[in-house]
Design an enzyme around this catalytic site. Sequence first.
Site, PDB file in Angstrom:
ATOM      1  N   MET A   1     -43.660   7.381  20.654  1.00 62.22           N
ATOM      2  CA  MET A   1     -42.754   6.366  21.190  1.00 62.22           C
ATOM      3  C   MET A   1     -43.102   6.092  22.642  1.00 62.22           C
ATOM      4  O   MET A   1     -43.198   7.006  23.456  1.00 62.22           O
ATOM      5  CB  MET A   1     -41.298   6.845  21.089  1.00 62.22           C
ATOM      6  CG  MET A   1     -40.289   5.802  21.546  1.00 62.22           C
ATOM      7  SD  MET A   1     -38.586   6.251  21.179  1.00 62.22           S
ATOM      8  CE  MET A   1     -38.325   7.577  22.351  1.00 62.22           C
ATOM      9  N   CYS A   2     -43.337   4.835  22.965  1.00 63.24           N
ATOM     10  CA  CYS A   2     -43.641   4.412  24.327  1.00 63.24           C
ATOM     11  C   CYS A   2     -42.831   3.167  24.650  1.00 63.24           C
ATOM     12  O   CYS A   2     -42.263   2.532  23.759  1.00 63.24           O
ATOM     13  CB  CYS A   2     -45.134   4.097  24.482  1.00 63.24           C
ATOM     14  SG  CYS A   2     -46.225   5.510  24.187  1.00 63.24           S
ATOM     15  N   GLY A   3     -42.773   2.820  25.923  1.00 66.29           N
ATOM     16  CA  GLY A   3     -42.061   1.628  26.340  1.00 66.29           C
ATOM     17  C   GLY A   3     -43.007   0.653  27.013  1.00 66.29           C
ATOM     18  O   GLY A   3     -43.829   1.041  27.847  1.00 66.29           O
ATOM     19  N   ARG A  32     -38.172   6.146  26.694  1.00 63.46           N
ATOM     20  CA  ARG A  32     -39.158   5.918  25.639  1.00 63.46           C
ATOM     21  C   ARG A  32     -40.501   6.582  25.955  1.00 63.46           C
ATOM     22  O   ARG A  32     -41.389   6.633  25.080  1.00 63.46           O
ATOM     23  CB  ARG A  32     -39.376   4.420  25.416  1.00 63.46           C
ATOM     24  CG  ARG A  32     -38.163   3.681  24.855  1.00 63.46           C
ATOM     25  CD  ARG A  32     -38.546   2.283  24.384  1.00 63.46           C
ATOM     26  NE  ARG A  32     -39.532   2.342  23.330  1.00 63.46           N
ATOM     27  CZ  ARG A  32     -39.267   2.475  22.039  1.00 63.46           C
ATOM     28  NH1 ARG A  32     -37.994   2.578  21.631  1.00 63.46           N
ATOM     29  NH2 ARG A  32     -40.233   2.526  21.144  1.00 63.46           N
TER      30      ARG A  32
END
Length: 308
Positions: A1-3, A32
């Site tokens: 999960m990344c933003g 995130r």
Amino acid sequence: MCGIVGLFLKDEALQPQLGSLLTDMLITMSDRGPDSAGIAVYGTDDAGQSKLTVQSDSPGAFDGLAEKLGGALGAAVSLTRRDTHAVLSVPAGQADAARAALRVLAPDLRVMSVGDTLEIYKEVGLPKDVAARFEISKMTGTHGIGHTRMATESAVTTLGAHPFNTGPDQCLVHNGSLSNHNSLRRKLIREGMQFETENDTEVAAAYLTWKMQNGATLGEALTDSLDDLDGFFNFVVGTKDGFGVVRDPIACKPAVMAETDQYVAFGSEYRALVDLPGIEQARVWEPEPATVYFWTHDTTSTPDRRAA
């Protein structure tokens, strides 16, 4: 999960606020991806100059560097330091020569970005801390993209942080995972592309660079990526005058966009956009799967959207 966040300004009056707006957007996405962060800022074009953004953890790494590089190039070079990064300004057309000279003069330096307007700042740490170290909120520009990372397949390092720059004034951020990046990396190496990490995102960035070096537009390169890249992904890409977005056909990673007469914005979640000026009147939508969206600073204000 990344933003992921991105902001493409149509209204020149907002350019002094670009860094501040991007910083707030990125900090909102901290949960995130708290392990590292980076922001790419496209500033104004300084005619006759190109820029290399470099990074080092070593004290004194930048001392005398401009003079040494200038001597190697036989030209005037200036240096502006920002914490662990520095921006070297060299005569236009000498960026490749400067990069080659740096390998000899300062082999421990890491090159974060090369281009006429692009500067990339990235480090390990929380987005708010990374942004504060480089005073991103004070930066001006025409557009920018940012990323806050939760590493899943590679080490947490400065080089492993996004954005990735693999061609002049071009960079990419990514949320997702590519399953064919190793085979594609080998193909791109045969085509002359170079890599600094084992990160799958760098492969995606290099793929787009390779496509554009062979005559494709940003939109065409992103469209081709839907056939050539396996996995799940949201890509946000910046070029000197453009901003592009594409989601894979499954579109399992969250994404939202907003557009007004003043800007186009991207966020992994809507909360990244809520403090943008005029957001209440924006057209807000979720990007369609397997659809390319891109905008350029040209005579038309209508984005070119292509469905694969």
